[in-house]
Scaffold this active site. Structure first.
Site, PDB file in Angstrom:
ATOM      1  N   SER A 130       0.851  -1.190   0.000  1.00 63.61           N
ATOM      2  CA  SER A 130       0.000   0.000   0.000  1.00 63.61           C
ATOM      3  C   SER A 130       0.882   1.234   0.000  1.00 63.61           C
ATOM      4  O   SER A 130       1.993   1.220   0.560  1.00 63.61           O
ATOM      5  CB  SER A 130      -0.892   0.013   1.247  1.00 63.61           C
ATOM      6  OG  SER A 130      -1.585   1.244   1.356  1.00 63.61           O
ATOM      7  N   TYR A 143      -2.123  -0.522  10.105  1.00 65.76           N
ATOM      8  CA  TYR A 143      -2.142  -0.856   8.679  1.00 65.76           C
ATOM      9  C   TYR A 143      -0.842  -0.415   8.008  1.00 65.76           C
ATOM     10  O   TYR A 143      -0.211  -1.188   7.268  1.00 65.76           O
ATOM     11  CB  TYR A 143      -3.336  -0.192   7.997  1.00 65.76           C
ATOM     12  CG  TYR A 143      -3.496  -0.576   6.545  1.00 65.76           C
ATOM     13  CD1 TYR A 143      -3.963  -1.841   6.188  1.00 65.76           C
ATOM     14  CD2 TYR A 143      -3.194   0.326   5.534  1.00 65.76           C
ATOM     15  CE1 TYR A 143      -4.119  -2.196   4.863  1.00 65.76           C
ATOM     16  CE2 TYR A 143      -3.340  -0.025   4.193  1.00 65.76           C
ATOM     17  CZ  TYR A 143      -3.807  -1.290   3.874  1.00 65.76           C
ATOM     18  OH  TYR A 143      -3.948  -1.640   2.550  1.00 65.76           O
TER      19      TYR A 143
END
Length: 268
Positions: A130, A143
């Site tokens: 990501s 995350y």
């Protein structure tokens, strides 16, 4: 030349499904995975049962693909889950689950496919991380950390297996219009919490970014290009210009200046 066999973890929805559909149309033999394959009714490629948090499940899925098609040429480590919330208010169980899914799971899947790739002295592993992996984002700390750790694991493992004919690379997507927000763990907004107002605003902003995100086919096309590249790079970023440019800014700006930009963006 025989068709190449591709295994995509988390291939039943979102980016994984888009990538699988695209590669299927390009005449690859594609297998996706899901924890509950019986619930997947509309896939144009086979969905194999796999829970990346369970090593026995991973071993069985990899063995199934090799039994059916003889090999795995490309692994796309796509399975992952989102998580948001103030770190102070996140349950430890949810933090552990995120790392089990986003980091330890992909590691276990790589360990499962590497022996067969080494034996044939050929293979490609694409780890989907990501753009959030490149920076610590407020209310996305876990995350960012789990995806950032996978980026570094990829860098190191890439060098370890290069001599065996196996290539490993990262592709970091930005915000795409998928159902990831529905499957993300949201720490609840606690009435009276010191984080109530700022977390509420940030949560609303994050969901808006996903809803207005890029077309998932852009990610599928990027993965396909990586697969067709003779010598892939270590890192790839896919997404809106400003999302990718944020990584450049982090590299060139003083830390406190970059922190201030992020805080202004999230209205903190």
């Amino acid at each position: 030349m025989s068709k190449k066999v591709v295994l995509i973890t988390g291939g039943s929805s979102g980016l994984g499904k888009s990538i699988g559909n695209f590669l299927h149309d390009k005449d690859y033999i594609v297998y996706g995975t899901s924890r509950n394959p019986d619930n997947v009714k509309d896939s144009i490629f086979p969905i194999i049962k796999m829970d990346v948090r369970n090593e026995d499940s991973i071993t069985a899925a990899v063995e199934t693909v090799i039994e059916r098609s003889g090999q795995i040429d490309v692994l796309i480590n796509n399975a992952g889950v989102g998580i948001t919330g103030p770190l102070e208010e996140m349950p430890a169980s949810e933090i552990k689950n995120n790392f089990e899914t986003n980091l330890f799971g992909p590691i276990a899947v790589m360990k499962a496919v590497l022996p067969s790739m080494r034996d044939k002295k050929d293979g490609l592993i694409i780890n989907v991380t990501s753009i959030a992996a490149y920076m610590g984002l407020p209310y996305r700390s876990v995350y960012s950390a789990s995806k950032g750790a996978l980026e570094l694991i990829t860098e190191a493992l890439r060098m370890e297996v290069k001599g065996f004919g196996v290539t490993i690379t990262n592709v970091a997507p930005g915000d795409f219009a998928t159902n990831i927000a529905d499957r993300r763990y949201h720490a609840p907004l606690v009435k009276g919490s010191p984080y109530e107002t700022s977390y509420g605003k940030t949560l609303e902003m994050m969901d808006t970014h996903v809803d207005s995100g890029s077309n998932p086919n852009e990610m599928a096309e990027a993965v396909y290009k990586i697969m067709k590249t003779p010598s892939p790079n270590v890192h790839y970023k896919v997404g809106a210009f400003m999302q990718k440019f944020s990584i450049v800014l982090k590299r060139i700006l003083p830390d406190k200046m970059y922190e201030k930009l992020l805080m202004n963006h999230y209205k903190l």
